[in-house]
Write an enzyme that holds these catalytic residues in place. Structure first.
Site, PDB file in Angstrom:
ATOM      1  N   SER A 148       2.789 -26.311  11.409  1.00 44.32           N
ATOM      2  CA  SER A 148       4.113 -26.134  10.814  1.00 44.32           C
ATOM      3  C   SER A 148       4.893 -27.455  10.884  1.00 44.32           C
ATOM      4  O   SER A 148       4.368 -28.479  10.446  1.00 44.32           O
ATOM      5  CB  SER A 148       4.841 -25.003  11.530  1.00 44.32           C
ATOM      6  OG  SER A 148       5.949 -24.564  10.790  1.00 44.32           O
ATOM      7  N   ASP A 314      -0.383 -17.321   4.771  1.00 43.77           N
ATOM      8  CA  ASP A 314       0.861 -18.043   5.072  1.00 43.77           C
ATOM      9  C   ASP A 314       1.832 -17.960   3.890  1.00 43.77           C
ATOM     10  O   ASP A 314       1.523 -18.394   2.789  1.00 43.77           O
ATOM     11  CB  ASP A 314       0.532 -19.507   5.397  1.00 43.77           C
ATOM     12  CG  ASP A 314       1.685 -20.248   6.064  1.00 43.77           C
ATOM     13  OD1 ASP A 314       2.856 -19.869   5.844  1.00 43.77           O
ATOM     14  OD2 ASP A 314       1.420 -21.204   6.806  1.00 43.77           O
ATOM     15  N   HIS A 348       2.356 -17.020   8.375  1.00 41.37           N
ATOM     16  CA  HIS A 348       2.597 -18.361   8.915  1.00 41.37           C
ATOM     17  C   HIS A 348       2.313 -18.438  10.417  1.00 41.37           C
ATOM     18  O   HIS A 348       1.840 -19.449  10.921  1.00 41.37           O
ATOM     19  CB  HIS A 348       4.040 -18.777   8.625  1.00 41.37           C
ATOM     20  CG  HIS A 348       4.354 -20.156   9.096  1.00 41.37           C
ATOM     21  ND1 HIS A 348       3.715 -21.266   8.604  1.00 41.37           N
ATOM     22  CD2 HIS A 348       5.215 -20.617  10.034  1.00 41.37           C
ATOM     23  CE1 HIS A 348       4.187 -22.352   9.215  1.00 41.37           C
ATOM     24  NE2 HIS A 348       5.089 -21.984  10.083  1.00 41.37           N
TER      25      HIS A 348
END
Lengths: 368, 368
Positions: A148, A314, A348
């Site tokens: 991320s 995601d 995610h």
């Protein structure tokens, strides 16, 4: 062997020159290390954290029950083996866990910066880390790994300090933040800004931690929609009610509602709202091709061995965003990269949760 | 021929028995008609509106610039041809455009119901319409057509009043609201409930319309993320800034942020927050198999010719949710249905925007 967890604070008196043209002076960086640095300092691995993460990525503090956010991955005999590697994770500049951020005292005063804190970019975060490593006399590392916003940092390292790391692993991330991610951040930012308890940035942090800031809770709830995938929501919650007695079908609370409430309000106990504004801003304006003519030109700078890992489910950083990077690398003749699309429907959060789906790739990359 | 737009309010003094066990008495239903009812009343088409829609689905009021929400579809020579059909669209019970809702006076007082208004379900909305049509001496209609919450109503009609409509067209909808849709609604509900200007339901509606309710704006922003798709966001906004002068790359506002802000705040000028809570509740608890042993059993009730239309880019009601219905219909041997998955990347809003992609299907269904 033991994890050998150590926490340090490094104080810098030289100014940090930021992308915006502003400076930060002085500033602190908090970081944590695991394992032991070898004699020629050739066994360093850098871990980069995400939006709400911190330098505490492995081990468990004495008075805590919860381990660091990547504890499953980092430790003796784990994928990132601390018997072999010396692992460093720093809290990014602008965060709220010890490194200088918006709620740190603004010198020469004792009052916090609040809105006087400069806009910090991912590139700035990486620059500050590079300066820290210089101070620690570490000039080249084995690998930089992050997911991320941590993946954004890993990529910025690869482009702006191409000789610094031998290997880069970036996962669940992108080359430039896309409008849907900006949109989710916008909801959170607006919810925080419009909360009267936020007091236009002049809130009392102790009161916020005590009472919770409903604006930040609402924003975090929206965030959680993007962290999960539809598959994982269906499996986790379905249309189940929190309690199933009698009239609940018409009047009760759905489990998904209860989950969002708990996570939304709990978040306000441990994260600072002004910091949330600054870090989401950094994520929104992140674009690794800034300062270059194109993404191609930016990626031509990369010399490290690069592994890109995306997750099919995601919703925040779609797998095709990482595929785009892999395609660019291929087009410019980069022979030193791997792109892996992990078949996860976790959303995610997969990079934090589904370690078993990718830890072997990390192991292979580090060993191979 | 002219559209022949007419608006009516029908007053009911008999109680409306609701699914919750409570009653509404008396109540009003506002509705609009277009075209002309033929002698044997055999040319009626019912249109059902979505969460924030109203009975005004076609034509333009004298002092307005904006036409009804499905104006492109309904009118002389249009897919729903008012030269041929008599079209009726009612504002649902619980809404804020004239039919009795939470902000209507609570008899015998002049003060609004507010939280004393009962929970209304999609089935209740449909029941109230059925009673209205009875009063208008319309006992069978040619077709019922709706998208999103309008599609939910169309399906409820098909199951609970199987002899009422010859044809049912439900689009961009589902058989039971899934956790991601509930999650988006939760963000909006929480944002509204925690806004101090909402005053725990005891706000002044005029003040809200004047000042805007930031909680509802934030909630609507989250909603807009679900209305758009990632493709459409990328095409519409990309990473463009609202203005591109100088320092905007670091400090500016993204176009997607500006879009969400405008639509979020503008929404609070024309929609009532308490109504938003009630209608999202109705959507959350919607499940056409409630009261039946299974979805199969519920769908066995359907005798009308049924057309299901989903949109590939829909983030709120995923195309596979409608595919599930089509599969069930197939399994139970229903020979009288069509399932069409439209290749749109517009997101949930496609049913309001991309008329050219599905109007011919509606035409075919009505003619065939």
């Amino acid at each position: 062997m033991s994890l050998n967890l150590k926490t340090y604070t490094e104080h810098f008196t030289n100014p940090l020159y930021l992308e915006s043209g502003r400076i930060l002076e002085p500033y602190d960086i908090v970081y944590e290390t695991y394992g032991t640095l070898n004699k020629d300092k050739s066994n360093v691995i850098v871990i980069c954290h995400a939006l709400t993460g911190s330098h505490h990525c492995a081990g468990t503090y004495e008075k805590d029950t919860k381990a660091g956010w990547w504890d499953g991955l980092i430790g003796s005999k784990k994928a990132i083996d601390t018997d072999k590697y010396f692992v460093i994770c720093t809290n990014v500049i602008g965060s709220c866990f010890g490194s200088t951020g918006a709620m740190s005292p603004r010198p020469p005063y004792e009052q916090p910066y609040r809105y006087k804190f400069p806009v910090v970019t991912i590139k700035d975060m990486v620059k500050a880390q590079r300066i820290l490593f210089d101070k620690l006399d570490i000039h080249r590392v084995e690998a930089i790994i992050g997911g991320s916003m941590g993946g954004m940092q890993a990529l910025q390292f690869a482009i702006h300090y191409p000789n610094f790391a031998k290997k880069i692993i970036a996962m669940a991330t992108t080359h430039a933040t896309q409008p849907w991610a900006i949109a989710f951040n916008k909801v959170a930012q607006e919810a925080i800004l419009k909360d009267p308890d936020f007091k236009q940035g002049y809130y009392d942090p102790d009161v916020i931690k005590e009472q919770g800031l409903s604006g930040m809770a609402v924003g975090r709830m929206a965030g959680h929609i993007s962290f999960l995938s539809q598959d994982s929501m269906k499996e986790k919650f379905g249309r189940e009610y929190k309690r199933t007695d009698g009239l609940y079908e018409l009047f009760g609370k759905f489990q998904v509602e209860s989950y969002l409430e708990y996570n939304g309000y709990n978040f306000t106990k441990w994260f600072d709202p002004l910091t949330y504004l600054y870090i989401t801003k950094a994520i929104n304006i992140y674009d690794i091709s800034r300062g270059f003519d194109s993404l191609q030109e930016a990626m031509k700078k990369i010399t490290a061995q690069l592994m890109l890992i995306s997750f099919k489910g995601d919703m925040l950083f779609k797998n095709f965003e990482m595929k785009e990077m892999a395609d660019v690398l291929k087009n410019i003749g980069n022979k030193n990269h791997t792109y892996i699309d992990i078949n996860s429907n976790y959303g995610h959060d997969a990079f934090l949760v589904e370690l078993d789906k990718f830890e072997h790739h990390i192991k292979d990359m580090l060993n191979g």
